[in-house]
Design an enzyme around this catalytic site. Structure first.
Site, mmCIF file in Angstrom:
data_model
loop_
_atom_site.group_PDB
_atom_site.id
_atom_site.type_symbol
_atom_site.label_atom_id
_atom_site.label_comp_id
_atom_site.label_asym_id
_atom_site.label_seq_id
_atom_site.Cartn_x
_atom_site.Cartn_y
_atom_site.Cartn_z
ATOM 1 N N ILE A 164 0.903 -1.187 -0.012
ATOM 2 C CA ILE A 164 -0.166 0.048 0.044
ATOM 3 C C ILE A 164 0.737 1.317 0.117
ATOM 4 O O ILE A 164 0.662 2.268 -0.589
ATOM 5 C CB ILE A 164 -0.908 0.079 1.376
ATOM 6 N N ARG A 196 4.501 14.234 15.950
ATOM 7 C CA ARG A 196 5.065 15.287 16.860
ATOM 8 C C ARG A 196 6.127 16.005 16.269
ATOM 9 O O ARG A 196 6.506 17.273 16.521
ATOM 10 C CB ARG A 196 5.408 14.603 18.241
ATOM 11 N N TYR A 232 -1.812 -6.042 17.395
ATOM 12 C CA TYR A 232 -1.798 -5.042 16.239
ATOM 13 C C TYR A 232 -3.235 -4.448 16.324
ATOM 14 O O TYR A 232 -3.254 -3.190 16.136
ATOM 15 C CB TYR A 232 -1.851 -5.986 14.799
ATOM 16 N N LYS A 235 -3.647 -0.455 16.617
ATOM 17 C CA LYS A 235 -4.408 0.532 15.590
ATOM 18 C C LYS A 235 -5.640 1.163 16.084
ATOM 19 O O LYS A 235 -5.993 2.462 15.734
ATOM 20 C CB LYS A 235 -4.919 -0.531 14.696
ATOM 21 N N ASN A 279 1.946 4.959 7.615
ATOM 22 C CA ASN A 279 1.323 3.807 7.033
ATOM 23 C C ASN A 279 2.066 2.431 7.721
ATOM 24 O O ASN A 279 1.487 1.257 7.513
ATOM 25 C CB ASN A 279 1.649 3.934 5.506
ATOM 26 N N ILE A 331 -6.823 -6.177 2.365
ATOM 27 C CA ILE A 331 -6.172 -5.477 1.099
ATOM 28 C C ILE A 331 -5.191 -6.681 0.695
ATOM 29 O O ILE A 331 -4.199 -7.084 1.569
ATOM 30 C CB ILE A 331 -5.460 -4.306 1.325
ATOM 31 N N ASP A 350 14.714 3.295 10.735
ATOM 32 C CA ASP A 350 13.960 2.184 11.562
ATOM 33 C C ASP A 350 12.936 3.276 12.570
ATOM 34 O O ASP A 350 13.393 3.881 13.232
ATOM 35 C CB ASP A 350 14.975 1.552 12.413
#
Ligand SMILES: NC(=O)c1ccc[n+]([C@@H]2O[C@H](COP(=O)([O-])OP(=O)(O)OC[C@H]3O[C@@H](n4cnc5c(N)ncnc54)[C@H](O)[C@@H]3O)[C@@H](O)[C@H]2O)c1
Length: 264
Positions: free
Chosen positions: A19, A124, A155, A159, A91, A188, A64
């Site tokens: 994506i 930030r 996860y 999220k 992302n 996806i 990283d």
């Protein structure tokens, strides 16, 4: 292409494949300058050279996102290289598949670090200059897992934090000219699924009945939504969760026929 994003600089994390890669290519094709932030060096170079070969304005930053100091340094470098950042797209993520009882503290912390803490640190870092210019857009890539349980336990919790982060930024910094939105993808078909595809090559076919639109999504579906949220056509949209899920969350598709008895 209309080159509608000419003059804008867009930062995309995790843009080495899937994506993130698709968003970077499409956004560059619309004329924006694109900063690729990615940990995988080979993939990073592949996307950079693909965009450059098509005439796009692109720079690659190996990073990283688990490191606060690397995020601070890299965002400063992007601001120096391009002069400004108009839009940040958070992302990158990691998505271990173990269930809660089999999740170590180390794995839990790592998931939160990349999936939730890195977006916070990137935001930030980009906000002060955006606030100064009274203009900035932030897109957080969320997930349907933040709205209902579909597995991937650590996860999903991370999220859900990302979705809350969007609301915080949109409300607190809206008066400073900042818009912040969450794109909420359903399944996806990307490289992130490879392990599950290896176990079950039919997985996307088997998921189809849950999607009212009749298929799982593609990276293009998400890139289309990102282009809209960056564009001048969405200037009064902030704090929103844009579902790009083929109708998944609208209802439990295989269920209603049983409830109605119309499956008999
Ligand atoms: N694929 C899906 O079904 C799906 C569904 C819902 C939401 N999403 C969301 O869409 C976004 C993209 O998903 P995808 O399927 O393209 O994932 P992906 O795993 O294919 O791509 C993620 C990218 O992030 C990079 N990355 C990971 N850790 C990093 C780190 N520490 N530093 C820098 N880069 C790092 C990876 O190298 C990779 O290029 C994610 O936010 C994901 O949560 C995906």
């Amino acid at each position: 292409m209309s080159k509608s994003l000419k003059g804008k600089t867009v930062v995309i994390t995790g843009s080495g494949r899937s994506i993130g890669r698709e968003m970077a290519i499409r956004i560059a094709a619309e004329g924006a300058s694109v900063a690729l932030l990615e940990i995988n060096k080979e993939n990073l170079e592949e996307v950079r050279s693909t965009i450059a070969a098509a005439g796009g304005d692109v720079r690659a930053y190996e990073i990283d996102l688990g490191s606060e100091s690397q995020i601070i340094e890299t965002i400063s470098k992007v601001e120096k290289d391009f002069g400004k950042i108009d839009c940040l797209i958070n992302n990158a993520m990691i998505c271990p598949s173990e269930d809660l009882l089999n999740t170590t503290l180390e794995s839990w912390n790592k998931t939160l670090q990349i999936t939730l803490t890195a977006p916070f640190l990137c935001i930030r870092q980009v906000l002060p200059a955006m606030i100064k210019r009274k203009n900035g857009g932030i897109i957080n890539i969320g997930t349907v897992n933040a709205k209902a349980h579909f597995g991937s336990d650590s996860y999903s919790s991370a999220k859900a934090g990302v979705h809350a982060l969007t609301r915080t930024v949109a409300v607190r910094y809206g008066p400073d000219g900042i818009r912040c939105n969450t794109i909420v993808p359903g399944t996806i078909n990307t490289d992130a699924w490879q392990e599950r595809v290896d176990q079950n090559p039919n997985i996307f076919e088997e998921l189809k009945p849950w999607y009212p639109v009749g298929r799982v999504g593609t990276p293009k579906d998400i890139a289309d939504a990102a282009l809209f949220l960056i564009s001048d056509d969405s200037q009064w949209i902030s704090g929103s969760e844009l579902l790009v899920d083929g109708g998944l969350l609208a209802g439990y598709a295989p269920m209603f026929a049983t409830v109605e008895g119309s499956d008999k």
